[in-house]
Design an enzyme around this catalytic site. Structure first.
Site, mmCIF file in Angstrom:
data_model
loop_
_atom_site.group_PDB
_atom_site.id
_atom_site.type_symbol
_atom_site.label_atom_id
_atom_site.label_comp_id
_atom_site.label_asym_id
_atom_site.label_seq_id
_atom_site.Cartn_x
_atom_site.Cartn_y
_atom_site.Cartn_z
ATOM 1 N N VAL A 22 0.814 -1.106 0.098
ATOM 2 C CA VAL A 22 -0.099 -0.003 -0.092
ATOM 3 C C VAL A 22 0.962 1.361 -0.148
ATOM 4 O O VAL A 22 0.565 2.226 -0.723
ATOM 5 C CB VAL A 22 -0.907 0.032 1.276
ATOM 6 C CG1 VAL A 22 -1.748 1.310 1.162
ATOM 7 C CG2 VAL A 22 -2.073 -1.215 0.999
ATOM 8 N N GLU A 49 -3.409 -10.325 4.068
ATOM 9 C CA GLU A 49 -2.820 -9.589 5.082
ATOM 10 C C GLU A 49 -1.166 -10.569 5.351
ATOM 11 O O GLU A 49 -1.180 -11.417 4.783
ATOM 12 C CB GLU A 49 -3.205 -9.804 6.510
ATOM 13 C CG GLU A 49 -4.469 -9.145 6.723
ATOM 14 C CD GLU A 49 -4.488 -7.880 6.391
ATOM 15 O OE1 GLU A 49 -3.750 -7.035 7.175
ATOM 16 O OE2 GLU A 49 -5.063 -7.288 5.185
ATOM 17 N N ILE A 75 -13.348 1.582 -1.735
ATOM 18 C CA ILE A 75 -14.848 2.069 -1.532
ATOM 19 C C ILE A 75 -15.059 3.356 -0.622
ATOM 20 O O ILE A 75 -14.466 3.139 0.785
ATOM 21 C CB ILE A 75 -15.620 0.661 -1.149
ATOM 22 C CG1 ILE A 75 -15.289 -0.457 -2.059
ATOM 23 C CG2 ILE A 75 -17.061 1.426 -1.147
ATOM 24 C CD1 ILE A 75 -16.266 -1.543 -1.285
ATOM 25 N N LYS A 83 -12.814 -4.358 10.580
ATOM 26 C CA LYS A 83 -13.689 -3.463 9.709
ATOM 27 C C LYS A 83 -15.020 -3.229 10.321
ATOM 28 O O LYS A 83 -15.464 -1.971 10.242
ATOM 29 C CB LYS A 83 -13.718 -3.964 8.240
ATOM 30 C CG LYS A 83 -12.094 -4.014 7.641
ATOM 31 C CD LYS A 83 -12.042 -4.726 6.488
ATOM 32 C CE LYS A 83 -10.717 -4.527 6.028
ATOM 33 N NZ LYS A 83 -10.202 -5.560 4.717
ATOM 34 N N ASP A 120 -9.668 -9.698 10.022
ATOM 35 C CA ASP A 120 -9.609 -8.509 9.404
ATOM 36 C C ASP A 120 -11.033 -7.940 9.149
ATOM 37 O O ASP A 120 -11.244 -6.746 9.357
ATOM 38 C CB ASP A 120 -8.752 -8.883 7.846
ATOM 39 C CG ASP A 120 -8.857 -7.744 7.162
ATOM 40 O OD1 ASP A 120 -8.046 -6.937 7.452
ATOM 41 O OD2 ASP A 120 -9.735 -7.712 6.159
ATOM 42 N N GLU A 125 -10.257 6.263 5.705
ATOM 43 C CA GLU A 125 -11.206 5.800 4.707
ATOM 44 C C GLU A 125 -10.539 4.654 4.074
ATOM 45 O O GLU A 125 -11.376 3.677 3.763
ATOM 46 C CB GLU A 125 -11.298 6.951 3.767
ATOM 47 C CG GLU A 125 -12.240 6.524 2.508
ATOM 48 C CD GLU A 125 -13.636 6.527 3.058
ATOM 49 O OE1 GLU A 125 -14.218 7.443 3.125
ATOM 50 O OE2 GLU A 125 -14.348 5.405 2.877
ATOM 51 N N GLY A 160 -5.757 -4.542 -2.489
ATOM 52 C CA GLY A 160 -4.790 -4.294 -3.618
ATOM 53 C C GLY A 160 -4.158 -3.006 -3.421
ATOM 54 O O GLY A 160 -4.561 -2.027 -2.843
ATOM 55 N N GLY A 197 -1.402 -9.698 -3.841
ATOM 56 C CA GLY A 197 -1.143 -8.607 -2.778
ATOM 57 C C GLY A 197 -2.432 -8.321 -1.995
ATOM 58 O O GLY A 197 -2.784 -7.184 -1.505
HETATM 59 N N1 HSE Z 1 -6.215 -8.449 3.571
HETATM 60 C C1 HSE Z 1 -7.455 -7.617 3.492
HETATM 61 C C2 HSE Z 1 -8.469 -8.179 2.391
HETATM 62 C C3 HSE Z 1 -6.753 -6.302 2.790
HETATM 63 O O1 HSE Z 1 -8.310 -8.923 1.815
HETATM 64 O O2 HSE Z 1 -9.389 -7.441 2.346
HETATM 65 C C4 HSE Z 1 -7.607 -5.269 2.499
HETATM 66 O O3 HSE Z 1 -7.968 -4.745 4.017
#
Ligand code: HSE
Length: 408
Positions: free
Chosen positions: A12, A185, A131, A200, A196, A124, A298, A182
Site C-alpha cells: 500500500v 494480510e 470504496i 472493519k 480482518d 477511509e 490491492g 497482494g
Molecule cells: N487482507 C485484506 C483483504 C486487505 O483481503 O480484504 C484489505 O483490507
C-alpha cells in the site's frame, strides 16, 4: 508548500507514493494545495527508485520537520504504528491510515489526540479498500438513524470463496493466489479466521453508533470450516455463502456486531459480489438502504483511498467533528449473539426426519447432486441461536455444519 510523509513502503505504501507522484500536479491544481513527497519511512533500503533520496529510517526526521503536515501510515499492525501515529498527531500533523487493526484497537484514543491537537486522524482506506464508506456514513447519511450495516469486508476470503464456488479450486491454491496478488494480510490467518473483517465491522460500528467497539467484544467466525458440500446446498437453496461482517441496532437499544459465514439469498445484492470485490449495505430510517461496492484490497485501490484522505487532511484547517466517536468503558451496549433470533442452515449425518422434526418442527429440506443417503440438510425456522445450539447438541457428532441465514 507542504510535505507528506509515508510510513511504510510495502504494497500500500509504494502504491500511495506511485499514485501521488503520477497525479501530483492535478491533485494540487484541483484542490488548491501544494503538496510534495517529503519522506518515506522504512527499515529496508530501496535503491534505483525516482524517489530513493526520500527514504529515512528515523521517524524523528518526519516529526521534527515542520513542513510535514500530513503523514500516511501504511505499515500495518499496532506496534510501532500506534506510537508513530500518536507522535505525529501530538505534533499537529494529520494522519491518513489504511491500518484497520490500529483503528479498531486504538481509534477512540487517536481521534481524541487528533482533536486535542487540531488535526485529523482519517481512515477511509481501513474499511472496504477503495470504496468510499467512512465519509458517506458520517457525512451523506448523517441525518439518519443507521439501523444496520452488512458487508463483504474482506477481499481475500471473497476471492477464495469465489474460486472454490466457480472453479472448484482448492482452498490453499486460492489463498496463495490471493497472496500473490497482494490482497492477503502478512499473516493470512487474519483474513481466513475473520479477524480482518472483524476489525472493519468494529470501525463501521463505532462510526455508526458513536462508541468504540473493540474486536474482543465481537463474535467472529472465519471460513476455514466451510466445505464444497455447504456451498452446493446454498446454491440449491437459492443463494451463496459469503463471509459477512454486520452490525444491527436491536430493540433494546443495544447493538449486535458480528462476523460469520452466512447463507445470502440471491435476492440480496451481496450474494452477487465476487472475487476481491467488497460491498457494504447500509440501512437507515430515512434512506432505506444504500450499497457501496468496489475493490476491497490491492495496491492502487487502497492507495486511492489513502490519497483521498491525504488530500482532505491537507485542505482541512480544523478537526472533522463528524468523524469521531467516544471510547467505551465496557461492552454492556453489545448484545450477546446467542440471543439473536435467526434461521439456521444445518447439515447432519445419520439423523432421522423424526428426530429433526422433534427438535425443530417443520424445516425446509435442501438437496444437492450426489447427496449421500444418510446426509440431510435443512433450514430451521427462526429461533434464538442459543436454542438452536442446544437442540443441535442432542445430535452430537452427527452435526456436520451449521451456518446462519442472513436476514437483512
Ligand atoms: N487482507 C485484506 C483483504 C486487505 O483481503 O480484504 C484489505 O483490507
Amino acid at each position: 508548500m507542504s510535505k507528506i510523509a509515508v510510513l511504510g513502503h510495502g504494497v500500500v505504501g509504494s502504491g500511495t507514493v506511485e499514485l501521488f507522484l503520477k497525479n501530483r500536479e492535478n491533485i494540487n491544481k484541483r484542490n488548491g494545495i501544494d503538496l510534495e513527497l517529503g519522506y518515506v519511512l522504512d527499515i529496508r533500503d530501496f535503491e534505483g527508485l525516482s524517489y530513493s533520496d526520500k527514504f529515512t529510517k528515523d521517524i524523528n526526521d518526519i516529526l521534527n520537520d515542520p513542513e510535514v503536515t500530513v503523514v500516511a501510515e501504511v505499515m500495518g499492525g499496532v506496534n510501532p504504528a500506534f506510537d508513530f501515529v500518536k507522535s505525529c498527531l501530538e505534533k499537529g500533523k494529520s494522519v491518513a491510515t489504511s491500518n484497520k487493526e490500529l483503528v479498531a484497537k486504538k481509534g477512540a484514543e487517536l481521534l481524541k489526540v487528533a482533536k486535542e491537537h487540531n488535526c485529523n486522524f482519517m481512515f477511509e482506506a481501513s474499511t472496504g479498500g477503495a470504496i468510499p464508506i467512512i465519509r458517506p456514513m458520517h457525512k451523506c447519511l448523517a441525518g439518519n438513524e443507521i439501523t444496520a450495516v452488512a458487508g463483504i469486508l474482506n477481499g481475500t476470503t471473497n476471492f477464495i470463496l469465489t474460486k472454490m464456488i466457480e472453479e472448484n479450486m482448492a482452498f490453499d491454491d486460492a489463498l496463495s493466489m490471493a497472496q500473490k496478488l497482494g490482497y492477503a494480510e502478512k499473516d493470512p490467518t487474519a483474513d481466513i479466521e475473520g479477524h480482518d473483517a472483524c476489525r472493519k465491522i468494529c470501525i463501521l460500528s463505532s462510526l455508526a453508533y458513536g462508541r468504540h467497539v473493540y474486536p474482543d467484544w465481537v463474535h467472529c467466525e472465519g471460513i476455514t470450516k466451510l466445505t464444497l458440500e455447504d456451498v452446493a446446498y446454498a446454491q440449491n437453496w437459492g443463494g451463496e455463502i459469503k463471509l459477512i461482517g454486520s452490525v444491527k441496532k436491536c430493540d433494546d437499544g443495544k447493538i449486535l456486531p458480528m462476523v460469520r459465514p452466512a447463507f445470502v439469498c440471491s435476492g440480496n445484492q451481496l450474494s452477487h459480489v465476487d472475487d476481491v470485490f467488497n460491498a457494504i449495505m447500509v440501512y437507515g430510517d430515512g434512506f432505506d438502504q444504500a450499497m457501496f461496492y468496489g475493490r476491497g484490497a490491492g495496491k492502487l485501490p487502497t492507495a486511492s483511498a489513502v490519497l483521498g484522505d491525504i488530500i482532505d487532511c491537507a485542505k482541512l484547517t480544523e478537526t472533522s467533528k463528524s468523524q469521531y466517536w467516544e471510547d467505551s468503558a465496557d461492552d454492556s451496549f453489545i448484545m450477546n449473539y446467542l440471543d439473536d433470533q435467526v434461521q439456521m442452515y444445518v447439515r447432519v449425518d445419520n439423523v432421522s426426519d423424526a428426530d429433526i422434526n422433534a427438535e425443530f418442527g417443520q424445516v425446509e429440506y435442501l438437496d444437492r447432486d450426489n447427496k449421500p443417503a444418510n446426509e440431510k440438510a435443512f433450514i430451521t425456522s427462526k429461533l434464538s441461536e442459543r436454542e438452536i445450539q442446544t437442540k443441535l447438541e442432542k445430535f452430537g457428532k452427527n452435526v456436520l455444519a451449521f451456518i446462519r441465514v442472513l436476514d437483512f
